[in-house]
Write an enzyme that holds these catalytic residues in place. Structure first.
Site, PDB file in Angstrom:
ATOM      1  N   HIS A  72      -8.036 -10.524   3.593  1.00  5.81           N
ATOM      2  CA  HIS A  72      -7.833  -9.196   4.191  1.00  5.81           C
ATOM      3  C   HIS A  72      -8.914  -8.238   3.695  1.00  5.81           C
ATOM      4  CE1 HIS A  72      -3.346  -9.429   5.559  1.00  5.81           C
ATOM      5  NE2 HIS A  72      -4.075 -10.446   5.966  1.00  5.81           N
ATOM      6  N   TYR A 201       1.585  -0.087   4.381  1.00  2.00           N
ATOM      7  CA  TYR A 201       2.386   0.630   3.387  1.00  2.00           C
ATOM      8  C   TYR A 201       2.855   1.927   4.040  1.00  2.00           C
ATOM      9  CZ  TYR A 201       0.553  -2.421  -0.332  1.00  2.00           C
ATOM     10  OH  TYR A 201       0.231  -3.493  -1.132  1.00  2.00           O
ATOM     11  N   PRO A 293       6.015  -3.182  -7.854  1.00  2.00           N
ATOM     12  CA  PRO A 293       5.201  -4.037  -6.973  1.00  2.00           C
ATOM     13  C   PRO A 293       4.310  -3.277  -5.992  1.00  2.00           C
ATOM     14  CG  PRO A 293       7.493  -4.041  -6.284  1.00  2.00           C
ATOM     15  CD  PRO A 293       7.451  -3.284  -7.562  1.00  2.00           C
TER      16      PRO A 293
HETATM   17  C1  PHB Z   1       4.312  -9.211  -0.850  1.00  2.00           C
HETATM   18  O1  PHB Z   1       3.756  -9.752   0.119  1.00  2.00           O
HETATM   19  O2  PHB Z   1       5.325  -9.700  -1.360  1.00  2.00           O
HETATM   20  C2  PHB Z   1       3.757  -7.939  -1.378  1.00  2.00           C
HETATM   21  C3  PHB Z   1       2.561  -7.457  -0.884  1.00  2.00           C
HETATM   22  C4  PHB Z   1       2.049  -6.268  -1.364  1.00  2.00           C
HETATM   23  C5  PHB Z   1       2.729  -5.567  -2.327  1.00  2.00           C
HETATM   24  C6  PHB Z   1       3.920  -6.067  -2.846  1.00  2.00           C
HETATM   25  C7  PHB Z   1       4.440  -7.252  -2.372  1.00  2.00           C
HETATM   26  O3  PHB Z   1       2.234  -4.386  -2.771  1.00  2.00           O
END
Ligand code: PHB
Ligand code: APR
Length: 390
Positions: A72, A201, A293
């Site tokens: 990506h 996001y 995360p």
């Molecule tokens: C995921 O694909 O699980 C994932 C991707 C980006 C993030 C957190 C989790 O910031």
């Protein structure tokens, strides 16, 4: 039994360290308290920085990652129901990230370990670590109905946040820093094509959302949820309806729904333990630190720790010296605090904080507007997202 390095935990940190040590001719055993199937069944993160990809290549486990991982070059930020692309590659002189599930990384490392004939004890009970302040540390555990002891030169504590290694350090020798966030992430995995080509996001007044993926036919979605939310109250239909409400019209329209393969709730936490070395016990990965995360940094920090730790151990066995081991903790922590800051900042930017009120939301939107319009701000974001140098 006697080995050079006893590794506690067969997550990505322990397995990657085991593989790098094996390639350097250093003898290590891994003790894991769960079964192989349980470890592989955990659904976790999915974004690899270039540094982590390079390290997996060096460990000889990069071939499936390169064949199946998705490269990506950008991500999208969505707020006020409009998506804005951040061109990671253009802003960082060509850097990118690779979308490849942690489960797959773990499987590749387990397969490599099995092929190398290296020893892993799964379902090791009552693992305990001893005498790491002296020259002859020991690890004890129970398996197959008997008690066992391993004598070693070093213990690598790769046993995650709830593991035994960090907890075995005397309280006066360790300082911890922590922030717990007042919400969780409800995650859903489905065999449906992702709703976009890149990760989205989403900052939304109903709460954060994230559209991620594992492949062109498998999607991973997350919704910000309350900490006391019950998974049983979230039917697949309710999840999809809520996700659609938080997306911009085009992404909502493109969303393909289907039965979930997995659904779970995870709390969000920032945590760092300092230092990461206690005599001959060295912590790596989630055993020493946790990030929320939002910045996709957890697995990547585990990889950079293991890079420093494997380098230090290899140097020790080559030279007999301790200089690299002495520097281990400080080298890791410098990079860890950068990732902690970025993950905390991204979490603050994108989630609803009930105690921040309408003023807090206005400030978030102002910051997002600046982020997408200022090349300096976008560049700072992109540098952190693709990963700071090791
Ligand atoms: C995921 O694909 O699980 C994932 C991707 C980006 C993030 C957190 C989790 O910031
Ligand atoms: N004895 C033996 N093994 C243990 C013990 C114990 N007492 N306690 C925990 N373990 C095992 C766990 O079962 C797990 O398999 O240690 C392993 C730790 O693995 P992870 O939690 O995956 O941690 P790490 O390898 O550092 O990987 C970090 O995992 O949580 C994600 O976001 C995080 O992606 C990051 C990555």
């Amino acid at each position: 039994m006697r080995v050079q390095v006893a590794i506690i935990g067969a997550g990505p940190s322990g397995l990657l360290l085991g593989q790098l040590l094996h390639l350097a001719g250093i003898d290590a055993v891994i003790l894991e308290n769960r079964s192989r199937e349980y470890v592989l069944g955990r659904i976790r993160a999915g974004v690899l920085e270039q540094g982590a990809v390079d390290l997996l290549d060096r460990a000889g486990v990069g071939s499936r990652l390169h064949a199946e991982g998705l490269v990506h070059h950008g991500i999208e930020l969505c707020f006020e129901s409009v998506r804005h692309r951040i061109d990671l590659s253009e802003l960082t002189g060509g850097k990118c990230v690779t979308v490849y599930g942690q489960t797959e990384v773990t499987k590749d490392l387990m397969d490599a370990r099995a092929a190398a004939g290296a020893k892993t004890v799964y379902e090791a009970d009552a693992v305990s670590v001893h005498d790491f302040d002296g020259d002859r540390p020991k690890v004890r555990y129970r398996a197959d109905g008997g008690a066992h002891e391993i004598e070693c030169d070093f213990i690598a504590g790769c046993d995650g946040f709830h593991g035994v290694c960090r907890k075995s350090v005397p309280a006066k020798a360790i300082t911890t820093y922590e922030r717990v966030y007042p919400f969780g992430w409800l995650g859903l995995l489905a065999d449906t094509p992702p709703c976009g080509d890149e990760l989205i996001y989403v900052n939304h007044e109903r709460g954060f959302a994230l559209c991620s993926m594992r492949s062109r036919s498998r999607s991973r979605y997350y919704l910000q949820c309350a900490l006391d939310e019950q998974i049983a109250e979230w039917s697949d239909q309710r999840f999809w309806d809520e996700l659609r409400r938080r997306l911009d019209p085009a992404a909502a329209e493109a969303l393909v729904t289907g039965p979930s393969l997995e659904k779970s709730i995870a709390p969000l936490r920032s945590f760092v333990a300092e230092p990461m070395r206690f005599g001959r016990l060295l912590l790596a990965g989630d055993a020493a630190h946790i990030v929320p995360p939002t910045g996709a940094k957890g697995l990547n920090l585990a990889a950079s720790d293991v890079h420093y730790l494997s380098t230090a151990l290899i140097d020790h066995y080559a030279t007999g010296g301790f200089a690299e081991l002495d520097a281990y903790s400080a080298k890791c922590l410098r990079r860890i605090w950068q990732a902690e800051r970025f993950s905390w900042w991204m979490t603050k930017l994108l989630h609803c904080f009930s105690d921040e009120g309408a003023f807090g939301r206005k400030i978030q939107v102002a910051e997002l507007v600046h982020l997408i319009n200022s090349r300096a701000a976008s560049t700072a974001f992109a540098e952190n997202y693709v990963g700071l140098p090791y």
